[in-house]
Scaffold this motif. Sequence first.
Motif, PDB file in Angstrom:
ATOM      1  N   UNK A  81     -11.050  11.564  10.573  1.00 14.46           N
ATOM      2  CA  UNK A  81      -9.990  10.704  11.118  1.00 14.46           C
ATOM      3  C   UNK A  81     -10.315  10.070  12.464  1.00 14.46           C
ATOM      4  N   UNK A  82     -11.254  10.638  13.217  1.00 12.86           N
ATOM      5  CA  UNK A  82     -11.596  10.126  14.545  1.00 12.86           C
ATOM      6  C   UNK A  82     -10.325   9.974  15.383  1.00 12.86           C
ATOM      7  N   UNK A  83      -9.572  11.065  15.479  1.00  8.59           N
ATOM      8  CA  UNK A  83      -8.264  11.057  16.144  1.00  8.59           C
ATOM      9  C   UNK A  83      -8.340  10.620  17.608  1.00  8.59           C
ATOM     10  N   UNK A  84      -9.445  10.883  18.281  1.00  8.60           N
ATOM     11  CA  UNK A  84      -9.565  10.497  19.686  1.00  8.60           C
ATOM     12  C   UNK A  84      -9.530   8.980  19.844  1.00  8.60           C
ATOM     13  N   UNK A  85     -10.199   8.252  18.968  1.00  7.68           N
ATOM     14  CA  UNK A  85     -10.258   6.790  19.052  1.00  7.68           C
ATOM     15  C   UNK A  85      -9.207   6.078  18.210  1.00  7.68           C
ATOM     16  N   UNK A  86      -8.696   6.746  17.191  1.00  4.38           N
ATOM     17  CA  UNK A  86      -7.703   6.161  16.277  1.00  4.38           C
ATOM     18  C   UNK A  86      -6.596   7.184  16.038  1.00  4.38           C
ATOM     19  N   UNK A  87      -5.723   7.403  17.028  1.00  2.21           N
ATOM     20  CA  UNK A  87      -4.746   8.491  16.943  1.00  2.21           C
ATOM     21  C   UNK A  87      -3.630   8.291  15.919  1.00  2.21           C
ATOM     22  N   UNK A  88      -3.415   7.052  15.472  1.00  2.58           N
ATOM     23  CA  UNK A  88      -2.287   6.786  14.576  1.00  2.58           C
ATOM     24  C   UNK A  88      -2.761   6.034  13.332  1.00  2.58           C
ATOM     25  N   UNK A  89      -2.328   6.508  12.177  1.00  7.09           N
ATOM     26  CA  UNK A  89      -2.487   5.776  10.922  1.00  7.09           C
ATOM     27  C   UNK A  89      -1.152   5.091  10.659  1.00  7.09           C
ATOM     28  N   UNK A  90      -1.181   3.902  10.062  1.00  7.49           N
ATOM     29  CA  UNK A  90       0.057   3.172   9.818  1.00  7.49           C
ATOM     30  C   UNK A  90       0.131   2.676   8.382  1.00  7.49           C
ATOM     31  N   UNK A  91       1.362   2.515   7.920  1.00  2.19           N
ATOM     32  CA  UNK A  91       1.625   1.859   6.638  1.00  2.19           C
ATOM     33  C   UNK A  91       2.725   0.838   6.885  1.00  2.19           C
ATOM     34  N   UNK A  92       2.461  -0.414   6.507  1.00  2.00           N
ATOM     35  CA  UNK A  92       3.454  -1.487   6.628  1.00  2.00           C
ATOM     36  C   UNK A  92       3.625  -2.135   5.259  1.00  2.00           C
ATOM     37  N   UNK A  93       4.846  -2.059   4.744  1.00  2.00           N
ATOM     38  CA  UNK A  93       5.128  -2.594   3.413  1.00  2.00           C
ATOM     39  C   UNK A  93       4.949  -4.099   3.375  1.00  2.00           C
ATOM     40  N   UNK A  94       4.405  -4.568   2.254  1.00  2.00           N
ATOM     41  CA  UNK A  94       4.257  -6.002   2.030  1.00  2.00           C
ATOM     42  C   UNK A  94       4.957  -6.455   0.758  1.00  2.00           C
ATOM     43  N   UNK A  95       5.412  -5.504  -0.076  1.00  2.00           N
ATOM     44  CA  UNK A  95       6.109  -5.898  -1.293  1.00  2.00           C
ATOM     45  C   UNK A  95       6.713  -4.733  -2.042  1.00  2.00           C
ATOM     46  N   UNK A  96       7.859  -5.010  -2.677  1.00  2.00           N
ATOM     47  CA  UNK A  96       8.549  -4.047  -3.531  1.00  2.00           C
ATOM     48  C   UNK A  96       8.648  -4.664  -4.916  1.00  2.00           C
ATOM     49  N   UNK A  97       8.384  -3.862  -5.940  1.00  2.00           N
ATOM     50  CA  UNK A  97       8.576  -4.316  -7.314  1.00  2.00           C
ATOM     51  C   UNK A  97       9.443  -3.290  -8.019  1.00  2.00           C
ATOM     52  N   UNK A  98      10.735  -3.631  -8.282  1.00  4.80           N
ATOM     53  CA  UNK A  98      11.645  -2.651  -8.890  1.00  4.80           C
ATOM     54  C   UNK A  98      11.317  -2.389 -10.356  1.00  4.80           C
ATOM     55  N   UNK A  99      11.512  -1.135 -10.761  1.00  6.20           N
ATOM     56  CA  UNK A  99      11.333  -0.692 -12.144  1.00  6.20           C
ATOM     57  C   UNK A  99      12.401   0.359 -12.440  1.00  6.20           C
ATOM     58  N   UNK A 104       7.366   0.021  -7.320  1.00  7.67           N
ATOM     59  CA  UNK A 104       6.067   0.024  -6.663  1.00  7.67           C
ATOM     60  C   UNK A 104       6.272  -0.522  -5.261  1.00  7.67           C
ATOM     61  N   UNK A 105       5.680   0.145  -4.306  1.00  2.30           N
ATOM     62  CA  UNK A 105       5.732  -0.274  -2.914  1.00  2.30           C
ATOM     63  C   UNK A 105       4.301  -0.551  -2.496  1.00  2.30           C
ATOM     64  N   UNK A 106       4.021  -1.805  -2.210  1.00  2.21           N
ATOM     65  CA  UNK A 106       2.689  -2.204  -1.773  1.00  2.21           C
ATOM     66  C   UNK A 106       2.714  -2.416  -0.280  1.00  2.21           C
ATOM     67  N   UNK A 107       1.628  -2.027   0.366  1.00  5.07           N
ATOM     68  CA  UNK A 107       1.570  -2.224   1.804  1.00  5.07           C
ATOM     69  C   UNK A 107       0.164  -2.111   2.338  1.00  5.07           C
ATOM     70  N   UNK A 108       0.036  -2.404   3.609  1.00  7.72           N
ATOM     71  CA  UNK A 108      -1.236  -2.297   4.308  1.00  7.72           C
ATOM     72  C   UNK A 108      -1.299  -0.934   4.985  1.00  7.72           C
ATOM     73  N   UNK A 109      -2.262  -0.123   4.566  1.00 10.44           N
ATOM     74  CA  UNK A 109      -2.461   1.212   5.118  1.00 10.44           C
ATOM     75  C   UNK A 109      -3.664   1.136   6.050  1.00 10.44           C
ATOM     76  N   UNK A 110      -3.497   1.589   7.275  1.00  8.57           N
ATOM     77  CA  UNK A 110      -4.572   1.542   8.256  1.00  8.57           C
ATOM     78  C   UNK A 110      -4.910   2.953   8.709  1.00  8.57           C
ATOM     79  N   UNK A 111      -6.176   3.308   8.538  1.00  4.24           N
ATOM     80  CA  UNK A 111      -6.728   4.582   9.002  1.00  4.24           C
ATOM     81  C   UNK A 111      -8.037   4.260   9.711  1.00  4.24           C
ATOM     82  N   UNK A 112      -8.255   4.838  10.894  1.00  2.00           N
ATOM     83  CA  UNK A 112      -9.494   4.626  11.659  1.00  2.00           C
ATOM     84  C   UNK A 112      -9.729   3.146  11.962  1.00  2.00           C
TER      85      UNK A 112
END
Length: 180
Positions: A81-99, A104-112
Amino acid sequence: MSAPAKGLSAGTWVIDPTHSTLQFSVRHLMVSKVRGRFTDFTGALVVRPDGSADADVQIKVDSVTTDNEQRDGHLRTADFFDAENHPVATFRATGFRPLSNEFSLTGDFTIRGNTYPVTLDVEFLGSGPGMDAPVAGFSATATINRRDFGITTEIPMADGGAVVGDKITLSLEVEVGLQS
């Protein structure tokens, strides 16, 4: 985006970390799975009056626990994870598709510092009055590849294969509460 589930009123629905779990599992030694979780995270689902919605989650990666201090320490290093340089992972939704009650929830996931699109299969568990304010619950799963996020550490085994697999299964149980 369209609303993630019928029955959620407009407003900001904040994750209740006391009643939510963000877990993962990964193959270990090619024969078993190791499970872990994050204990420090925040996030919200904002539902607008027109039914459109946004979701945003922040995960402090140094809160990772697999119930093994040595392994957890290694996961926090630059090998993973390289927590010292990248302490936070994020998820930001970009779309919902109801069923139906699922979506389905689509989004941008950021790690490191690496961002990759991820689709979560989500089940809406329902909503209710809660103790002090309305609440709602969701279960979600997804499978990601650690290499997409720059986690490329190889620990080969003498007879072939790797100590840590590439596929990571995410499993989330999330309770949100409507903020006044």
